[in-house]
Motif scaffolding. Structure first.
Motif, PDB file in Angstrom:
ATOM      1  N   ARG A 194      10.784  53.728 -39.893  1.00  8.69           N
ATOM      2  CA  ARG A 194      10.335  53.750 -41.286  1.00  8.69           C
ATOM      3  C   ARG A 194       9.699  52.419 -41.671  1.00  8.69           C
ATOM      4  O   ARG A 194       8.671  52.384 -42.357  1.00  8.69           O
ATOM      5  CB  ARG A 194      11.513  54.073 -42.212  1.00  8.69           C
ATOM      6  CG  ARG A 194      11.137  54.177 -43.654  1.00  8.69           C
ATOM      7  CD  ARG A 194      10.205  55.344 -43.889  1.00  8.69           C
ATOM      8  NE  ARG A 194       9.921  55.465 -45.313  1.00  8.69           N
ATOM      9  CZ  ARG A 194       8.765  55.868 -45.794  1.00  8.69           C
ATOM     10  NH1 ARG A 194       7.802  56.235 -44.991  1.00  8.69           N
ATOM     11  NH2 ARG A 194       8.579  55.922 -47.087  1.00  8.69           N
ATOM     12  N   ILE A 195      10.274  51.318 -41.209  1.00 10.32           N
ATOM     13  CA  ILE A 195       9.705  49.999 -41.495  1.00 10.32           C
ATOM     14  C   ILE A 195       8.315  49.881 -40.888  1.00 10.32           C
ATOM     15  O   ILE A 195       7.387  49.391 -41.538  1.00 10.32           O
ATOM     16  CB  ILE A 195      10.637  48.877 -40.986  1.00 10.32           C
ATOM     17  CG1 ILE A 195      11.891  48.816 -41.867  1.00 10.32           C
ATOM     18  CG2 ILE A 195       9.914  47.526 -40.964  1.00 10.32           C
ATOM     19  CD1 ILE A 195      12.992  47.928 -41.324  1.00 10.32           C
ATOM     20  N   ARG A 196       8.148  50.364 -39.655  1.00  7.00           N
ATOM     21  CA  ARG A 196       6.821  50.334 -39.021  1.00  7.00           C
ATOM     22  C   ARG A 196       5.822  51.171 -39.821  1.00  7.00           C
ATOM     23  O   ARG A 196       4.666  50.770 -39.997  1.00  7.00           O
ATOM     24  CB  ARG A 196       6.907  50.811 -37.569  1.00  7.00           C
ATOM     25  CG  ARG A 196       7.490  49.783 -36.631  1.00  7.00           C
ATOM     26  CD  ARG A 196       7.288  50.168 -35.171  1.00  7.00           C
ATOM     27  NE  ARG A 196       7.956  51.411 -34.811  1.00  7.00           N
ATOM     28  CZ  ARG A 196       9.211  51.510 -34.389  1.00  7.00           C
ATOM     29  NH1 ARG A 196       9.950  50.436 -34.263  1.00  7.00           N
ATOM     30  NH2 ARG A 196       9.722  52.680 -34.074  1.00  7.00           N
ATOM     31  N   GLN A 197       6.256  52.328 -40.312  1.00  7.52           N
ATOM     32  CA  GLN A 197       5.372  53.173 -41.122  1.00  7.52           C
ATOM     33  C   GLN A 197       4.951  52.452 -42.392  1.00  7.52           C
ATOM     34  O   GLN A 197       3.771  52.462 -42.765  1.00  7.52           O
ATOM     35  CB  GLN A 197       6.074  54.481 -41.487  1.00  7.52           C
ATOM     36  CG  GLN A 197       6.273  55.430 -40.337  1.00  7.52           C
ATOM     37  CD  GLN A 197       7.142  56.625 -40.719  1.00  7.52           C
ATOM     38  OE1 GLN A 197       7.871  56.587 -41.708  1.00  7.52           O
ATOM     39  NE2 GLN A 197       7.059  57.681 -39.922  1.00  7.52           N
ATOM     40  N   LEU A 198       5.898  51.833 -43.061  1.00 12.78           N
ATOM     41  CA  LEU A 198       5.593  51.131 -44.300  1.00 12.78           C
ATOM     42  C   LEU A 198       4.676  49.933 -44.049  1.00 12.78           C
ATOM     43  O   LEU A 198       3.751  49.680 -44.827  1.00 12.78           O
ATOM     44  CB  LEU A 198       6.886  50.684 -44.986  1.00 12.78           C
ATOM     45  CG  LEU A 198       7.762  51.811 -45.526  1.00 12.78           C
ATOM     46  CD1 LEU A 198       9.103  51.268 -45.988  1.00 12.78           C
ATOM     47  CD2 LEU A 198       7.063  52.565 -46.638  1.00 12.78           C
ATOM     48  N   GLU A 199       4.925  49.212 -42.957  1.00 10.33           N
ATOM     49  CA  GLU A 199       4.054  48.086 -42.612  1.00 10.33           C
ATOM     50  C   GLU A 199       2.637  48.573 -42.335  1.00 10.33           C
ATOM     51  O   GLU A 199       1.662  47.921 -42.736  1.00 10.33           O
ATOM     52  CB  GLU A 199       4.610  47.322 -41.409  1.00 10.33           C
ATOM     53  CG  GLU A 199       5.849  46.524 -41.737  1.00 10.33           C
ATOM     54  CD  GLU A 199       6.489  45.892 -40.516  1.00 10.33           C
ATOM     55  OE1 GLU A 199       7.241  44.922 -40.701  1.00 10.33           O
ATOM     56  OE2 GLU A 199       6.255  46.361 -39.377  1.00 10.33           O
ATOM     57  N   SER A 200       2.508  49.697 -41.686  1.00  8.44           N
ATOM     58  CA  SER A 200       1.195  50.265 -41.398  1.00  8.44           C
ATOM     59  C   SER A 200       0.477  50.627 -42.692  1.00  8.44           C
ATOM     60  O   SER A 200      -0.713  50.356 -42.854  1.00  8.44           O
ATOM     61  CB  SER A 200       1.351  51.499 -40.512  1.00  8.44           C
ATOM     62  OG  SER A 200       0.116  52.117 -40.300  1.00  8.44           O
TER      63      SER A 200
ATOM     64  N   ASP B  96      -3.889  49.054 -46.833  1.00  9.01           N
ATOM     65  CA  ASP B  96      -4.264  48.770 -48.216  1.00  9.01           C
ATOM     66  C   ASP B  96      -5.052  47.467 -48.357  1.00  9.01           C
ATOM     67  O   ASP B  96      -5.600  47.199 -49.402  1.00  9.01           O
ATOM     68  CB  ASP B  96      -3.038  48.718 -49.121  1.00  9.01           C
ATOM     69  CG  ASP B  96      -2.459  50.091 -49.390  1.00  9.01           C
ATOM     70  OD1 ASP B  96      -3.163  51.084 -49.128  1.00  9.01           O
ATOM     71  OD2 ASP B  96      -1.314  50.181 -49.855  1.00  9.01           O
ATOM     72  N   ARG B  97      -5.121  46.672 -47.327  1.00  9.75           N
ATOM     73  CA  ARG B  97      -5.808  45.363 -47.432  1.00  9.75           C
ATOM     74  C   ARG B  97      -7.285  45.509 -47.322  1.00  9.75           C
ATOM     75  O   ARG B  97      -7.917  46.295 -46.846  1.00  9.75           O
ATOM     76  CB  ARG B  97      -5.307  44.415 -46.347  1.00  9.75           C
ATOM     77  CG  ARG B  97      -3.891  43.991 -46.655  1.00  9.75           C
ATOM     78  CD  ARG B  97      -3.434  43.000 -45.652  1.00  9.75           C
ATOM     79  NE  ARG B  97      -2.052  42.648 -45.982  1.00  9.75           N
ATOM     80  CZ  ARG B  97      -1.400  41.718 -45.379  1.00  9.75           C
ATOM     81  NH1 ARG B  97      -1.932  41.029 -44.427  1.00  9.75           N
ATOM     82  NH2 ARG B  97      -0.172  41.446 -45.718  1.00  9.75           N
TER      83      ARG B  97
END
Length: 42
Positions: A30-36, A41-42
């Protein structure tokens, strides 16, 4: 009890250990998904 207490102990059954490992894997995923998502968004 503070986390650094040398007298602290925890006991896990084999089933509890499996559940903890699975929870950690899902959390890492989940953390990897959120980081992706944040990188997109940048």
């Amino acid at each position: 009890m503070p986390p650094c207490d040398a007298d602290a102990a925890i006991a896990l059954t084999p089933e509890d250990e499996k559940a903890l490992v699975m929870r950690d894997r899902l959390m890492q995923q989940r953390i990897r998904q959120l980081e992706s998502i944040l990188r997109e968004d940048r």
